[in-house]
Design an enzyme around this catalytic site. Sequence first.
Site, PDB file in Angstrom:
ATOM      1  N   ASN A   6       1.188  -1.224   0.069  1.00 15.09           N
ATOM      2  CA  ASN A   6      -0.224   0.021   0.104  1.00 15.09           C
ATOM      3  C   ASN A   6       1.262   1.298  -0.074  1.00 15.09           C
ATOM      4  O   ASN A   6       2.155   1.440   0.862  1.00 15.09           O
ATOM      5  CB  ASN A   6      -0.499  -0.081   1.433  1.00 15.09           C
ATOM      6  CG  ASN A   6      -1.933   1.652   1.238  1.00 15.09           C
ATOM      7  OD1 ASN A   6      -1.876   2.334   1.068  1.00 15.09           O
ATOM      8  ND2 ASN A   6      -3.036   1.368   1.896  1.00 15.09           N
ATOM      9  N   HIS A   9       1.086   5.957   2.118  1.00 14.91           N
ATOM     10  CA  HIS A   9       1.672   6.984   2.480  1.00 14.91           C
ATOM     11  C   HIS A   9       2.679   7.563   1.525  1.00 14.91           C
ATOM     12  O   HIS A   9       3.519   8.967   2.178  1.00 14.91           O
ATOM     13  CB  HIS A   9       2.017   5.994   4.061  1.00 14.91           C
ATOM     14  CG  HIS A   9       1.225   6.028   4.714  1.00 14.91           C
ATOM     15  ND1 HIS A   9       0.012   6.978   5.128  1.00 14.91           N
ATOM     16  CD2 HIS A   9       0.273   4.871   5.310  1.00 14.91           C
ATOM     17  CE1 HIS A   9      -0.600   6.750   5.774  1.00 14.91           C
ATOM     18  NE2 HIS A   9      -0.578   4.564   6.139  1.00 14.91           N
ATOM     19  N   HIS A  42      -5.668   3.754  -1.395  1.00 13.79           N
ATOM     20  CA  HIS A  42      -6.875   3.378  -0.707  1.00 13.79           C
ATOM     21  C   HIS A  42      -7.240   5.282  -1.500  1.00 13.79           C
ATOM     22  O   HIS A  42      -6.395   6.502  -0.936  1.00 13.79           O
ATOM     23  CB  HIS A  42      -6.874   3.808   0.424  1.00 13.79           C
ATOM     24  CG  HIS A  42      -8.450   3.986   1.413  1.00 13.79           C
ATOM     25  ND1 HIS A  42      -7.872   3.967   2.446  1.00 13.79           N
ATOM     26  CD2 HIS A  42      -9.629   4.453   0.470  1.00 13.79           C
ATOM     27  CE1 HIS A  42      -9.119   4.153   2.832  1.00 13.79           C
ATOM     28  NE2 HIS A  42      -9.781   3.922   1.531  1.00 13.79           N
ATOM     29  N   ARG A  44      -9.754   7.822  -1.484  1.00 19.54           N
ATOM     30  CA  ARG A  44     -10.956   8.398  -0.046  1.00 19.54           C
ATOM     31  C   ARG A  44     -11.771   8.954  -0.634  1.00 19.54           C
ATOM     32  O   ARG A  44     -11.671  10.212  -1.443  1.00 19.54           O
ATOM     33  CB  ARG A  44     -10.026   9.054   1.837  1.00 19.54           C
ATOM     34  CG  ARG A  44      -9.490   7.974   1.608  1.00 19.54           C
ATOM     35  CD  ARG A  44      -8.892   8.387   2.642  1.00 19.54           C
ATOM     36  NE  ARG A  44      -7.754   7.563   4.348  1.00 19.54           N
ATOM     37  CZ  ARG A  44      -8.055   7.012   4.476  1.00 19.54           C
ATOM     38  NH1 ARG A  44      -9.383   7.642   5.189  1.00 19.54           N
ATOM     39  NH2 ARG A  44      -7.234   6.137   5.225  1.00 19.54           N
ATOM     40  N   ARG A  48      -7.533  12.727   0.202  1.00 16.95           N
ATOM     41  CA  ARG A  48      -6.530  13.960   1.222  1.00 16.95           C
ATOM     42  C   ARG A  48      -5.305  13.328   0.794  1.00 16.95           C
ATOM     43  O   ARG A  48      -4.263  13.521   1.134  1.00 16.95           O
ATOM     44  CB  ARG A  48      -6.552  13.327   2.590  1.00 16.95           C
ATOM     45  CG  ARG A  48      -6.843  12.265   3.703  1.00 16.95           C
ATOM     46  CD  ARG A  48      -6.344  12.673   5.098  1.00 16.95           C
ATOM     47  NE  ARG A  48      -6.221  11.074   5.479  1.00 16.95           N
ATOM     48  CZ  ARG A  48      -7.470  10.911   6.076  1.00 16.95           C
ATOM     49  NH1 ARG A  48      -8.531  10.948   6.022  1.00 16.95           N
ATOM     50  NH2 ARG A  48      -6.888  10.067   6.954  1.00 16.95           N
ATOM     51  N   GLU A  69      -8.180   0.652  -3.029  1.00 14.19           N
ATOM     52  CA  GLU A  69      -9.492   0.618  -1.693  1.00 14.19           C
ATOM     53  C   GLU A  69     -10.733   2.214  -1.929  1.00 14.19           C
ATOM     54  O   GLU A  69      -9.986   2.781  -2.111  1.00 14.19           O
ATOM     55  CB  GLU A  69      -8.479   0.535  -0.394  1.00 14.19           C
ATOM     56  CG  GLU A  69      -7.706  -0.739  -0.389  1.00 14.19           C
ATOM     57  CD  GLU A  69      -7.270  -0.542   1.432  1.00 14.19           C
ATOM     58  OE1 GLU A  69      -5.918  -1.118   1.372  1.00 14.19           O
ATOM     59  OE2 GLU A  69      -7.494   0.526   1.523  1.00 14.19           O
ATOM     60  N   THR A 100      -8.192   3.256   8.397  1.00 18.45           N
ATOM     61  CA  THR A 100      -9.407   2.490   8.251  1.00 18.45           C
ATOM     62  C   THR A 100      -9.812   2.263  10.302  1.00 18.45           C
ATOM     63  O   THR A 100      -8.564   1.970  10.630  1.00 18.45           O
ATOM     64  CB  THR A 100      -9.340   1.361   7.537  1.00 18.45           C
ATOM     65  OG1 THR A 100      -9.125   2.337   6.169  1.00 18.45           O
ATOM     66  CG2 THR A 100     -10.966   0.786   7.152  1.00 18.45           C
ATOM     67  N   GLU A 150     -11.026  -9.373   3.341  1.00 18.58           N
ATOM     68  CA  GLU A 150      -9.359  -9.592   3.604  1.00 18.58           C
ATOM     69  C   GLU A 150      -9.956  -8.878   5.544  1.00 18.58           C
ATOM     70  O   GLU A 150     -10.554  -8.157   5.880  1.00 18.58           O
ATOM     71  CB  GLU A 150      -8.796  -7.632   2.866  1.00 18.58           C
ATOM     72  CG  GLU A 150      -7.216  -7.138   4.165  1.00 18.58           C
ATOM     73  CD  GLU A 150      -6.909  -6.147   3.330  1.00 18.58           C
ATOM     74  OE1 GLU A 150      -6.866  -6.799   1.730  1.00 18.58           O
ATOM     75  OE2 GLU A 150      -6.537  -5.377   3.699  1.00 18.58           O
ATOM     76  N   HIS A 187      -3.845  -4.573   8.244  1.00 16.98           N
ATOM     77  CA  HIS A 187      -4.188  -3.190   9.010  1.00 16.98           C
ATOM     78  C   HIS A 187      -2.827  -3.623   9.642  1.00 16.98           C
ATOM     79  O   HIS A 187      -2.990  -4.494  10.592  1.00 16.98           O
ATOM     80  CB  HIS A 187      -5.267  -2.584   9.023  1.00 16.98           C
ATOM     81  CG  HIS A 187      -5.846  -1.530   9.535  1.00 16.98           C
ATOM     82  ND1 HIS A 187      -5.192  -0.921  10.661  1.00 16.98           N
ATOM     83  CD2 HIS A 187      -6.376  -1.131   8.978  1.00 16.98           C
ATOM     84  CE1 HIS A 187      -5.316   0.163  10.640  1.00 16.98           C
ATOM     85  NE2 HIS A 187      -5.978   0.075   9.461  1.00 16.98           N
TER      86      HIS A 187
HETATM   87  N1  PXP Z   1      -6.048  -3.136   4.301  1.00 14.39           N
HETATM   88  C1  PXP Z   1      -6.432  -2.346   4.477  1.00 14.39           C
HETATM   89  C2  PXP Z   1      -8.302  -2.696   4.041  1.00 14.39           C
HETATM   90  C3  PXP Z   1      -6.645  -0.590   4.770  1.00 14.39           C
HETATM   91  O1  PXP Z   1      -7.550  -0.313   5.191  1.00 14.39           O
HETATM   92  C4  PXP Z   1      -5.369  -0.705   5.675  1.00 14.39           C
HETATM   93  C5  PXP Z   1      -4.561   1.176   5.399  1.00 14.39           C
HETATM   94  O2  PXP Z   1      -4.745   2.027   4.455  1.00 14.39           O
HETATM   95  C6  PXP Z   1      -4.222  -1.557   4.884  1.00 14.39           C
HETATM   96  C7  PXP Z   1      -3.911  -2.695   4.637  1.00 14.39           C
HETATM   97  C8  PXP Z   1      -2.760  -1.101   4.975  1.00 14.39           C
HETATM   98  O3  PXP Z   1      -2.472  -1.039   6.796  1.00 14.39           O
HETATM   99  P1  PXP Z   1      -1.563  -0.231   7.058  1.00 14.39           P
HETATM  100  O4  PXP Z   1      -0.831   0.921   6.391  1.00 14.39           O
HETATM  101  O5  PXP Z   1      -1.836  -0.563   8.467  1.00 14.39           O
HETATM  102  O6  PXP Z   1      -0.474  -1.949   7.037  1.00 14.39           O
END
Ligand code: PXP
Length: 235
Positions: A6, A9, A42, A44, A48, A69, A100, A150, A187
């Site tokens: 992901n 960030h 993701h 949103r 943002r 996402e 999330t 998931e 997550h």
């Molecule tokens: N899976 C989902 C559905 C999420 O919403 C997130 C956070 O955006 C992640 C995985 C990844 O989480 P993390 O950034 O804590 O690894």
Amino acid sequence: MRLGVNIDHIATLRSQRGTPYPDPVDAVPIVELAGADGITCHIRIDRRHITERDVRLIREITKTSLNVELCSDPDIVRFVCGVKPRYACLVPEREGEQTTEGGLDIVTHGEEIKRTIGVLKDAGIVVSLFVEPDESTIGLARELGADSVELNTRAYSETSNKEGEIERLKKASIAAHGMGLEVHAGHGLEYHNVKGILSVPHIVELNIGHSIISRAVFTGLEEAVKTMLRLMKGG
Ligand code: PXP
């Protein structure tokens, strides 16, 4: 077990100053060269971090597979259908949330989620639902037509009772697999807690973001992805 990285960030860092850099699009070839199996981002409601421009360009250059996402907001669903990533993961979204906050409330929002799954699937997208690791929720996810679930690993990541949460994840994963659903998890997973997840059967994909991008600040993105992949192989 596949790794979806992901890259949100990177965009968080960009938003923090309103600069054009760092660009999450630039992360895609590095993550892929390091051996990751897919890219996750993701989009949103408040855009943002990840924007429409990002998703379009990421889709264009991703050689592995893209997982977007999103929540059930009609504008976002329409946009994602137009971009046609291979995968979509439906998540809940609360205005102002830092990240999330939990799995989907399928009992309350079942009809809306079912409609969204239908629209995404009609666009040829494989749909996953982000859910808490409990059997009844997973049964509902299956009834609504999801292809995969998931499992939310946030509680596992944050608790000191790791064994208890692993047991919950195991039961949920076995139930989902038994219902014919593909099982993903994510997550809060990071370099020290990912090993515990390896004991949960049937998980075929992890989606990990914050810890990999954070480590990349010190080691570079390629090394951060490679180290996570090594740990996921039990190394
Ligand atoms: N899976 C989902 C559905 C999420 O919403 C997130 C956070 O955006 C992640 C995985 C990844 O989480 P993390 O950034 O804590 O690894």
